[in-house]
Enzyme design. Sequence first.
Site, PDB file in Angstrom:
ATOM      1  N   CYS A  86       0.790  -1.255  -0.115  1.00 30.18           N
ATOM      2  CA  CYS A  86      -0.140  -0.229  -0.051  1.00 30.18           C
ATOM      3  C   CYS A  86       0.975   1.372  -0.023  1.00 30.18           C
ATOM      4  CB  CYS A  86      -0.880   0.008   1.249  1.00 30.18           C
ATOM      5  SG  CYS A  86      -1.747   1.521   1.632  1.00 30.18           S
ATOM      6  N   CYS A 124       0.229   3.974   2.671  1.00 34.17           N
ATOM      7  CA  CYS A 124       0.580   3.477   3.971  1.00 34.17           C
ATOM      8  C   CYS A 124       1.994   3.895   4.353  1.00 34.17           C
ATOM      9  CB  CYS A 124       0.464   1.843   4.194  1.00 34.17           C
ATOM     10  SG  CYS A 124      -1.387   1.240   4.063  1.00 34.17           S
TER      11      CYS A 124
END
Length: 302
Positions: free
Chosen positions: A31, A34
């Site tokens: 991600c 993230c």
Amino acid sequence: MMDVTVENFEAEVIAASMQVPVLVDFWAPWCGPCKTLGPLLEKLETEYAGRFKLVKIDSDQEQQLAAMFGIRSIPTCILMMNGQPVDGFMGAQPEGQLRAFLDKHLPSPEELQAQAEEDLAQEALASGDTDDALEKLQHAVATDPANDDARFDYVRLLLQLGRTDDAKVAFAPVIAKAEGSRRLGALKVWMDAIDFVANYPAGMPSEADFDAKIAADRRDFEARFGRARWLLAGQRWTEAMDELLEILMRDKAWEDGAARKAYVAILEIIEPPKPKVADGQIPPEDPTVASYRRRLSSVVLS
């Protein structure tokens, strides 16, 4: 920052959130957002210096936990307090918004300092060092004037030590809140009882003054209530409640429930601090408080 799995979730998130807010960051290695959010959260955890705990959960590896929280996209952050989720957000957020989110929920440094002082004060009281306890409670109130729990403990200790004038000065900033607060209202009941005794029309009363009136008329509730206030001013707690029960058994509604209100106030005053116990356990109730609560319920509900 700590990585959390199913195995340590209970200890590192649920139990830990009983002591300090826990921010749970659901993420995954693939991600992109993230990777932006994670370092910011770690930076803030360091800067906030114990005001919250950051944990990370790999939503790919810990799908059971992700499902339990209903995670639909990542990154998603959930703030846990006292074992329950209280707020959260999805997506990478700029640092300013992260700070605003945290500041909305986390105790201020002043609140944390006041709580630490209050905890130390209770330890000092347990060891019998009232001077040290009084100093720490005074500092707690000065550090966080809005902390009514610390102020309650401070004023109560001043009254227990007979420092009534100092207690009134410390109580003055919150006197307007006494009507709507059971704990602060209890302190006012106590101080009113002290003033009642100090300003008694016929001079300083004695127990015999009230006993003679009660012996002449067992339904002389004014005398019984006066005796209860005299006992309360002298910190003879259980005797005061026994006298108030005598009124309640005969007339629960006397003077708009004055006896019940005074009785409840004494229970608040004598309630000791709850001892620290293992997470998930209910601290035991003080036996005297428990007994007199039951006696009140029995009379009021009869």
